[in-house]
Design a protein around this motif. Sequence first.
Motif, short mmCIF file in Angstrom:
data_model
loop_
_atom_site.label_atom_id
_atom_site.label_comp_id
_atom_site.label_asym_id
_atom_site.label_seq_id
_atom_site.Cartn_x
_atom_site.Cartn_y
_atom_site.Cartn_z
N GLY A 140 17.26 -9.38 -80.36
CA GLY A 140 16.57 -10.28 -79.46
C GLY A 140 15.73 -11.30 -80.20
N ASN A 156 10.69 -17.88 -73.82
CA ASN A 156 12.08 -18.21 -74.16
C ASN A 156 12.79 -16.99 -74.73
N ARG A 206 15.32 -13.82 -75.24
CA ARG A 206 16.75 -13.55 -75.14
C ARG A 206 17.03 -12.22 -75.84
N ARG A 229 20.18 -9.18 -76.48
CA ARG A 229 21.60 -8.87 -76.36
C ARG A 229 21.88 -7.42 -76.75
N GLU A 237 23.81 -9.55 -71.98
CA GLU A 237 22.76 -10.46 -72.43
C GLU A 237 21.79 -10.72 -71.30
N THR A 287 18.15 -13.06 -70.35
CA THR A 287 17.25 -14.14 -70.76
C THR A 287 16.19 -14.34 -69.69
N SER A 310 10.81 -19.67 -69.47
CA SER A 310 12.17 -19.15 -69.46
C SER A 310 13.13 -20.19 -70.02
N PRO A 311 14.16 -19.77 -70.78
CA PRO A 311 15.14 -20.74 -71.28
C PRO A 311 16.11 -21.21 -70.21
N ASN A 312 16.03 -20.63 -69.00
CA ASN A 312 16.95 -20.98 -67.92
C ASN A 312 16.33 -22.02 -66.99
N SER A 365 15.25 -15.88 -64.39
CA SER A 365 15.80 -14.90 -65.32
C SER A 365 17.31 -14.86 -65.14
N ARG A 366 18.01 -14.41 -66.19
CA ARG A 366 19.48 -14.41 -66.11
C ARG A 366 20.03 -13.16 -66.77
#
Length: 212
Positions: A113, A132, A134, A136, A146, A148, A169-171, A176-177
């Motif tokens: 991560g 940000n 992430r 996996r 994964e 995020t 968040s990077p999304n 969240s994803r």
Amino acid sequence: MRQLPRYSLSTLTAAALLLAVALGAGPAEAEKADRLKPMNVTFDQGGQTDVANNRTEMNGNVVMTQGTMVLRAEKADIRETPDGYYQAYANGTSAKQVTFRQARDAPGEFIEGSADQLEYDTRADTVRFVGNARVRHMRGTLVAHEVTGATIIYDKRTEVFALEGGNSSPNPGGRSRLVLMPRAASAPEAPASSASAVPLQPSLTLQPRKPS
């Protein structure tokens, strides 16, 4: 390390339970032997140790290892609790995030991560990825799952992830994803068997058909 914040069930329960199932929580945890091994830290630049408060600060390419666990950051602050556990606060830079990697008990699988900041608590056996974030679940070189979000809390004992959305968040929209790959798609491809490539042989039982 400060106490992890409490989140509502509506925010976290569905994602956490789903990931517990997806990662096969139970028989295969994060490498259990790691918590019994010494923690080693190296760094390039200066640092300081506060003996009275059991606190050490390090700067410049900090690399922290404990068994199969490897944490890399630009700056880290490690504190020892009265009962002998360690709490690490790590920070990256705008160009280089903090990274984390640890093997699972399942052969060839690991968790990796990255985030702007990371909090590692050896007593609670949790890793908190902040900003940000992430994370996996890897099978060899293939991504199995994964997640995020703005914040991801990874419980290494139960292998449950709690996710939180937000501005960092990077999304899009601070959401969240979660991506779940089919097991067949994330499994290493089996080599072709030479036994299956049998050349065709002429039949010895067929006879020429006589004209009617």
